[in-house]
Every structure is written in C-alpha cells, then in structure tokens.
Write a protein that holds these residues in place. Structure first.
Motif, PDB file in Angstrom:
ATOM      1  N   PHE A 107     -11.946  12.573  -7.599  1.00  0.00           N
ATOM      2  CA  PHE A 107     -13.110  11.680  -7.639  1.00  0.00           C
ATOM      3  C   PHE A 107     -13.017  10.705  -8.806  1.00  0.00           C
ATOM      4  O   PHE A 107     -13.436   9.549  -8.684  1.00  0.00           O
ATOM      5  N   GLN A 167     -19.090  16.267   2.081  1.00  0.00           N
ATOM      6  CA  GLN A 167     -18.075  15.817   1.123  1.00  0.00           C
ATOM      7  C   GLN A 167     -17.931  14.296   1.167  1.00  0.00           C
ATOM      8  O   GLN A 167     -17.791  13.642   0.120  1.00  0.00           O
ATOM      9  N   PHE A 168     -17.968  13.737   2.361  1.00  0.00           N
ATOM     10  CA  PHE A 168     -17.923  12.278   2.479  1.00  0.00           C
ATOM     11  C   PHE A 168     -19.141  11.649   1.815  1.00  0.00           C
ATOM     12  O   PHE A 168     -19.051  10.589   1.182  1.00  0.00           O
ATOM     13  N   LEU A 192     -18.541  11.268  -1.802  1.00  0.00           N
ATOM     14  CA  LEU A 192     -17.696  10.106  -2.077  1.00  0.00           C
ATOM     15  C   LEU A 192     -18.510   8.824  -2.038  1.00  0.00           C
ATOM     16  O   LEU A 192     -18.344   7.943  -2.891  1.00  0.00           O
ATOM     17  N   ALA A 193     -19.389   8.715  -1.057  1.00  0.00           N
ATOM     18  CA  ALA A 193     -20.210   7.512  -0.931  1.00  0.00           C
ATOM     19  C   ALA A 193     -21.136   7.350  -2.134  1.00  0.00           C
ATOM     20  O   ALA A 193     -21.283   6.245  -2.682  1.00  0.00           O
ATOM     21  N   ALA A 252      -8.244   2.993  -2.858  1.00  0.00           N
ATOM     22  CA  ALA A 252      -9.437   3.826  -3.020  1.00  0.00           C
ATOM     23  C   ALA A 252      -9.822   4.473  -1.691  1.00  0.00           C
ATOM     24  O   ALA A 252     -10.183   5.659  -1.643  1.00  0.00           O
ATOM     25  N   ALA A 253      -9.740   3.712  -0.601  1.00  0.00           N
ATOM     26  CA  ALA A 253     -10.050   4.262   0.720  1.00  0.00           C
ATOM     27  C   ALA A 253      -9.070   5.367   1.084  1.00  0.00           C
ATOM     28  O   ALA A 253      -9.458   6.390   1.672  1.00  0.00           O
ATOM     29  N   ALA A 274      -9.994   8.441  -0.713  1.00  0.00           N
ATOM     30  CA  ALA A 274     -11.134   9.064  -0.044  1.00  0.00           C
ATOM     31  C   ALA A 274     -10.678   9.852   1.182  1.00  0.00           C
ATOM     32  O   ALA A 274     -11.142  10.976   1.419  1.00  0.00           O
ATOM     33  N   VAL A 286      -9.140  13.043   0.039  1.00  0.00           N
ATOM     34  CA  VAL A 286     -10.158  14.028  -0.332  1.00  0.00           C
ATOM     35  C   VAL A 286     -10.692  14.720   0.921  1.00  0.00           C
ATOM     36  O   VAL A 286     -10.898  15.943   0.934  1.00  0.00           O
ATOM     37  N   GLY A 311     -18.986   6.429  -5.189  1.00  0.00           N
ATOM     38  CA  GLY A 311     -18.492   5.059  -5.062  1.00  0.00           C
ATOM     39  C   GLY A 311     -19.567   4.031  -5.357  1.00  0.00           C
ATOM     40  O   GLY A 311     -19.336   3.065  -6.102  1.00  0.00           O
ATOM     41  N   PHE A 356     -10.662   7.986  -7.762  1.00  0.00           N
ATOM     42  CA  PHE A 356     -11.387   7.147  -6.807  1.00  0.00           C
ATOM     43  C   PHE A 356     -12.342   6.214  -7.543  1.00  0.00           C
ATOM     44  O   PHE A 356     -12.401   5.006  -7.277  1.00  0.00           O
TER      45      PHE A 356
END
Length: 349
Positions: free
Chosen positions: A167, A318-319, A322-323, A19-20, A23, A26, A326, A170
């Motif tokens: 996504f 964008q990060f 993801l956070a 998963a990391a 990320a 991405v 998640g 992820f």
C-alpha cells in the motif's frame, strides 16, 4: 509552467499505470491468501522461478516439496496433483506479476531519464521507488518463509508488513504522479490539510490491522455487529489474556478484530470531521468524496463480517481499502501543493 507540466503527461500516465498494476497485484495477493495458495511454492527463485514446471516430472518435484511442509501434512494431506496445480498457479501468478511490474517500471524509467524528462529531484525518487519495489519481493519471501516450518500459514505480522508496504508503494506512485500535475489551487486552511493527513495515517493503520485480522482468520469469528460476542466492548480478560500483552494484537483473534472495529469507527469519525471542516474550501469536494468512500468501505466490511468472509466480499473489501488510500493520498497531495495558512479564508462580502 503550463508547457512544462504538459510535457510530463507521459510520465504521469506511466506512474498511474504502474499504480494500477500494483493494485491488481494486491488483489491477486488477496485471492492467493484466501485460497490458501501462498505456501504452494516453497523456494524463492527470483530469476529461474519465472518459469513454471514444464513437464510432469517438474510438477511432481514441486508437489513433493509442498508435501514436506506443515500446511500439507496438517491441512491438505491427500491433496491430488491437480488440486496442487490450482493453488500453485495462484502463487506463481502473484510472483510473475511482481516481476512484470518491475520491468514495466524499470524500462520506462530508463527511457524517461535518457530523454531528459526526470530532473535531479524526480530521478532519485523514482530510482528509490524501484529499489523499494525489489525490497517488497524480499519481504514477500520473508513472509512466506514463516509458514514453511512449524506453522500452517504465514505469520500474521509478516503478512501485515507485506501488505502495508504494498500500500505504501501504491501511495507513493499516486503521490508522485499527482505532483507532476499543475493544480489551480487556492490557499486552504492549515487545519484542513492537517485533517487530511490524519485521515491518511489512520487509514494506513487500519490497513495494517486488517492484515492482522486476515492473517489470523479473525473474520471467521464474532460474526455479529455492532456487538462482538454479545458486547460492544469485550471483557478485558478475553482481550488481553496473552503474555506479554503485545502478543494479543498479533495472535489473539478477539483483540485483532476488536482493534480493527474500533479503528474503523475512528476513521469514520475523522473522515466525517474532515469533510465538515473542508466546507467552503478548495478541498470540500475531495473531502466529501473521501468520507463517502470511507462510509462505503465500512458498510462493506460489516457485510463481509456478517457473511463470514466469502472470497468475493473479502476481495471487494480489499479493493475498497485501495480506493480509500488512493483517494486519501491524492487529497493530501493536492492540499500540500496549495499555499497553506493557519487562518480560514475570509467570508466573501
């Protein structure tokens, strides 16, 4: 039960590592787009493409292919070979990382299956996930192909599909990994679980809309907040001037940015309500953290817009997405694993 859960720790760690890596991919994909590097490799070679050009002649051949597409002819005419190498390495790194992720997923999958870690439910799920990862590569090429003829960039809706699918992969990894952990969770009201699901769904819609904005470079326009072009709600003739009407979502920069803004407000409101309704339940802390992340992501998005989308802020935004996804997935997964009921817990005496 505890022993069985403990034995799955290596599988959980492996899934979180993958998963990391997704990320990171991405983020690399975002940098590739922001540097306009995504069309530098004009062919899809899943196997032989793993090797970069190894001689000056090979570099010249790759550059010659790039010079044939509209992006070079209309935007980058006169680019030097060294400049081409810079954008080539971004796209090549993005594709190489995808191949590496495939191996990091497949080899442990075979090992854990052979060692008996995967039961009849988990093994098919992980196998399907591997197949979908390969399909994501095909979607990536479908996206790139849209920019090789008649356009100087990829089609925004194809970019949105590619990013949203990343996504989803992820999220699936986070979900499955979380399901392998034993949660000491009490019952939670059904309404709280429903609220968590709504936050997650809206967050995914926002990811899709954000990709449309990115594909249209809509963040380079209307760089004010809270007003947009001097108004909170722009005029309808500006939002819906294209025919048929649905084209406005994918091709009208005003409409794309407006929809992204409005969905952000909706996500903020729903996340706040979810945090409120989760008070006094097992989900309270997680819901509050989720709301804080949504708030931070909203502030970051506004900052990115006001600064006219510098690469550093765009990647941070964008990060942040993801956070949020998640944590929203982990939040829903924990609540789904708990026994649910339609009525709140009675107040303690």
């Amino acid at each position: 039960m505890a022993a069985a859960a403990k034995s799955m720790r290596p599988v959980r760690v492996w899934l979180y590592i993958v998963a990391a890596m997704v990320a990171v991919m991405v983020m690399v994909g975002g940098a590739t787009r922001l540097t306009e590097s995504g069309l530098s490799i004009t062919e899809w070679k899943p196997v032989t493409g793993a090797l970069p050009p190894l001689s000056n002649e090979a570099w010249e051949a790759e550059f010659a292919k790039y010079r044939e597409i509209p992006q070079y002819q209309r935007v980058n005419r006169g680019m030097s070979l060294d400049e081409f190498k810079t954008i080539f390495w971004w796209e090549w790194s993005h594709r190489l990382l995808g191949r590496v992720i495939g191996f990091v997923f497949l080899l442990p999958l075979v090992f854990f299956w052979w060692r008996g870690y995967l039961n009849r439910t988990l093994a098919p799920r992980l196998t399907l996930l591997f197949v979908l990862g390969g399909f994501q590569g095909a979607i990536g090429w479908w996206m790139v192909a849209s920019g090789l003829a008649g356009r100087v960039s990829v089609a925004p809706y194809r970019l949105a599909v590619h990013l949203t699918f990343a996504f989803l992969l992820f999220a699936a990894l986070i979900w499955i990994a979380g399901s392998l952990r034993e949660h000491a969770t009490r019952s939670v009201p059904r309404s709280v679980r429903t609220g968590a699901w709504i936050v997650l769904v809206i967050a995914f819609v926002q990811v899709f809309l954000g990709a449309i904005v990115a594909g249209l470079d809509a963040g380079l326009t209307y760089n004010s907040w809270p007003l947009m072009d001097g108004r909170f709600i722009p005029p309808v003739d500006g939002l819906l001037f294209m025919d048929p009407v649905w084209r406005n979502l994918f091709e009208n920069t005003m409409t794309a940015q407006f929809m992204h803004r409005m969905t952000a407000y909706l996500l903020f409101a729903v996340a706040a309500f979810h945090a409120f309704q989760a008070r006094g339940t097992e989900a309270e802390k997680s819901a509050k953290v989720l709301f804080g992340m949504v708030l931070g992501q909203a502030v970051l998005g506004i900052w990115t817009l006001l600064e006219v989308v510098p690469i550093s802020l765009a990647l941070a935004h964008q990060f942040g997405a993801l956070a949020v996804i998640g944590h929203a997935v982990a939040n829903v997964q924990r609540l789904t694993s708990a026994e649910t009921r339609s009525e709140p817990l009675p107040a303690p005496a």
